[in-house]
Design a protein around this motif. Structure first.
Motif, PDB file in Angstrom:
ATOM      1  N   THR A  36       0.862  -1.180   0.000  1.00 47.59           N
ATOM      2  CA  THR A  36       0.000   0.000   0.000  1.00 47.59           C
ATOM      3  C   THR A  36       0.900   1.232   0.000  1.00 47.59           C
ATOM      4  O   THR A  36       1.577   1.521   0.987  1.00 47.59           O
ATOM      5  CB  THR A  36      -0.930   0.014   1.224  1.00 47.59           C
ATOM      6  OG1 THR A  36      -1.706  -1.192   1.245  1.00 47.59           O
ATOM      7  CG2 THR A  36      -1.861   1.220   1.167  1.00 47.59           C
ATOM      8  N   ASP A  76      -4.890   5.270 -12.778  1.00 51.73           N
ATOM      9  CA  ASP A  76      -4.757   3.838 -13.044  1.00 51.73           C
ATOM     10  C   ASP A  76      -3.622   3.587 -14.040  1.00 51.73           C
ATOM     11  O   ASP A  76      -2.807   2.673 -13.848  1.00 51.73           O
ATOM     12  CB  ASP A  76      -6.077   3.302 -13.602  1.00 51.73           C
ATOM     13  CG  ASP A  76      -6.041   1.792 -13.787  1.00 51.73           C
ATOM     14  OD1 ASP A  76      -6.175   1.066 -12.788  1.00 51.73           O
ATOM     15  OD2 ASP A  76      -5.865   1.345 -14.948  1.00 51.73           O
ATOM     16  N   ARG A  98      -3.545  -3.873  -7.939  1.00 51.12           N
ATOM     17  CA  ARG A  98      -4.836  -4.237  -7.372  1.00 51.12           C
ATOM     18  C   ARG A  98      -5.784  -3.036  -7.302  1.00 51.12           C
ATOM     19  O   ARG A  98      -6.998  -3.195  -7.461  1.00 51.12           O
ATOM     20  CB  ARG A  98      -4.646  -4.823  -5.966  1.00 51.12           C
ATOM     21  CG  ARG A  98      -4.079  -6.229  -5.972  1.00 51.12           C
ATOM     22  CD  ARG A  98      -5.094  -7.224  -6.537  1.00 51.12           C
ATOM     23  NE  ARG A  98      -4.579  -8.567  -6.625  1.00 51.12           N
ATOM     24  CZ  ARG A  98      -4.603  -9.462  -5.646  1.00 51.12           C
ATOM     25  NH1 ARG A  98      -5.087  -9.101  -4.449  1.00 51.12           N
ATOM     26  NH2 ARG A  98      -4.156 -10.671  -5.822  1.00 51.12           N
ATOM     27  N   ALA A  99      -5.236  -1.850  -7.035  1.00 51.80           N
ATOM     28  CA  ALA A  99      -6.107  -0.672  -6.916  1.00 51.80           C
ATOM     29  C   ALA A  99      -5.264   0.590  -7.057  1.00 51.80           C
ATOM     30  O   ALA A  99      -4.067   0.598  -6.737  1.00 51.80           O
ATOM     31  CB  ALA A  99      -6.840  -0.663  -5.574  1.00 51.80           C
ATOM     32  N   ARG A 139      -6.331   4.799  -6.375  1.00 55.53           N
ATOM     33  CA  ARG A 139      -7.440   5.701  -6.090  1.00 55.53           C
ATOM     34  C   ARG A 139      -6.938   6.984  -5.427  1.00 55.53           C
ATOM     35  O   ARG A 139      -5.983   6.962  -4.660  1.00 55.53           O
ATOM     36  CB  ARG A 139      -8.448   5.022  -5.165  1.00 55.53           C
ATOM     37  CG  ARG A 139      -7.866   4.627  -3.806  1.00 55.53           C
ATOM     38  CD  ARG A 139      -8.865   3.914  -2.919  1.00 55.53           C
ATOM     39  NE  ARG A 139      -8.312   3.613  -1.597  1.00 55.53           N
ATOM     40  CZ  ARG A 139      -7.607   2.532  -1.316  1.00 55.53           C
ATOM     41  NH1 ARG A 139      -7.375   1.627  -2.263  1.00 55.53           N
ATOM     42  NH2 ARG A 139      -7.141   2.341  -0.090  1.00 55.53           N
TER      43      ARG A 139
END
Length: 446
Positions: A72, A91, A111-112, A114
């Motif tokens: 993260t 992205d 995975r993400a 944002r």
């Protein structure tokens, strides 16, 4: 021995080459600890049409029980408007960073990605973050032995956290441990956002509190074993075999040769060569370039010319002890010199220089052994081979071997000296031969 002048010139060249090439162990350029932090994020975002400035970067690596990990990464920006206006830009930025593999992890998937307030959050998944050794999970993200590169801490905080119920069982270099989490503090501030260099080359081991100690040591040793085996195969095995073969040829040639001079002649030439090997680099580049091999050559050579030394009954064992005394004295002189000029890490510099002197010094008792039995020759030849291995290990850390240009130069250096050491050591070998009397009480003279 014929042609002592030629041998002396060759030995002088070897001493100079050792001083120049011995320290070569440069590694590849440092890699960033975080693949999507600081300037890496800024540049990739700019490639996708978003102009941002990173004020702070943090990365948390959550290791799971199956050896995978979730990254993260949070970049606090001056503004996230560009990403809000173009949701696909963040992205695309994150995917571009994951695909370029700037640093660990090597096989990450996105995975993400944002925006979250003034922060851009990127989440990556690494299926192969840790391996299990001796029952412990060992993370090698920051251990440079696998690829030889250094690490740049291009994140303000970089943390690795173990699975639930585990703790960090070792003491990772320069990290701050708190239970199951170890954190390193870096920086994205300053020119280029390069970040400070990581101190050390740490593993991170996760297990139960009771796993600290021997079990952790075993786990780390098993994790390092493939690196050590590879380094020994690359930097030690072939070179040692070449050294042993060359030494055998030189010893066989010397054994069948009638030396025409005595210890005064060989010792004088050896001392002169050592003096040249000490003075020339020292005068040209400063006193820090004086070496133990050169100082030891002076010491052994001068000792061989002294009547009290020539008048003694020498054996290979006594000559080995005498060479050891000279090496200690030469090392003490070099250490004092390095300390006097305020050199960086005088102890390490002296140890490496001492390592280069060992194969030469081992030729002294081997020369004496050539007058003895086949068993003596094999024993003292083995000592010389062992000395070469020690030399190699003073230049190469098998647990963290050099790669890139520095590793290539060191590889060439060791192969070259595997031949040069026994050939150029023939002058030392001749001195050892000459110091052994044909008959008790009748020492050789010039």
């Amino acid at each position: 021995m014929r042609g002592p002048a030629a041998v002396a010139v060759a030995l002088a060249v070897a001493l100079l080459a050792g001083a120049v090439l011995g320290p070569a162990a440069a590694s590849s350029p440092p890699r960033p600890v975080c693949p999507a932090c600081g300037t890496l994020f800024e540049r990739t975002a700019a490639d996708h049409g978003v102009d941002v400035t990173v004020h702070e970067s943090t990365a948390l690596v959550q290791v799971h029980g199956n050896g995978s990990a979730t990254w993260t990464i949070c970049n606090r920006l001056n503004a996230t408007d560009g990403f809000r206006e173009d949701p696909d830009a963040l992205d695309a930025t994150a995917r571009g960073l994951a695909d370029r593999e700037y640093g660990p992890p090597r096989d990450a998937t996105l995975r993400a990605a944002r925006p979250q307030g003034d922060t851009a959050v990127v989440v990556l998944h690494d299926p192969d973050a840790a391996e299990r050794h001796a029952g412990l999970l060992v993370v090698d993200y920051l251990h440079t032995g696998g690829d030889g590169t250094g690490i740049r801490l291009n994140a303000d905080r970089f943390s690795i956290r173990g699975p639930s119920g585990t703790v960090v069982t070792n003491t990772p270099a320069s990290g701050s441990v708190n239970g199951s989490t170890v954190t390193w503090t870096g920086s994205v501030a300053g020119p280029g956002y390069v970040g400070p260099s990581l101190d050390g080359s740490p593993y991170v081991a996760f297990g139960a509190p009771s796993d600290r100690g021997l079990r952790t040591a075993a786990a780390l040793a098993l994790a390092t074993l493939p690196i050590v085996v590879g380094a020994l195969g690359r930097f030690v095995l072939g070179q040692t075999l070449l050294f042993a073969g060359t030494l055998a040829v030189v010893a066989a040639a010397a054994h069948g040769h009638e030396f025409e001079r005595g210890p005064v002649a060989y010792g004088s030439v050896l001392a002169a060569v050592g003096a040249a090997g000490a003075l020339l680099p020292g005068l040209a580049n400063g006193p820090g370039w004086v070496s133990v091999p050169a100082l030891a050559a002076v010491g052994i050579g001068l000792a061989a010319t002294h009547p009290a030394v020539r008048g003694r009954q020498w054996t290979p064992g006594r000559l080995a002890a005498g060479a050891g005394v000279v090496l200690v004295l030469a090392s003490a002189v070099l250490f004092a010199l390095e300390h006097a000029i305020d050199a960086y890490d005088p102890f390490r510099a002296t140890a490496r220089s001492l390592g280069l002197a060992l194969p030469f010094a081992a030729c002294l008792p081997l020369g004496a052994a050539l007058r003895g039995s086949r068993r003596e020759i094999l024993v003292w030849g083995g000592v010389a081979v062992l000395a070469f291995v020690v030399t190699t290990l003073t230049l190469v850390n098998p647990a963290d071997p050099p790669t890139g240009l520095g590793g290539g130069l060191l590889l060439v250096f060791l192969y070259g000296f595997a031949v040069a050491f026994p050939v150029l050591g023939s002058l030392v070998l001749a001195t050892g031969w000459a110091l052994v009397s044909r008959e008790p009480g009748s020492p050789w003279t010039a």
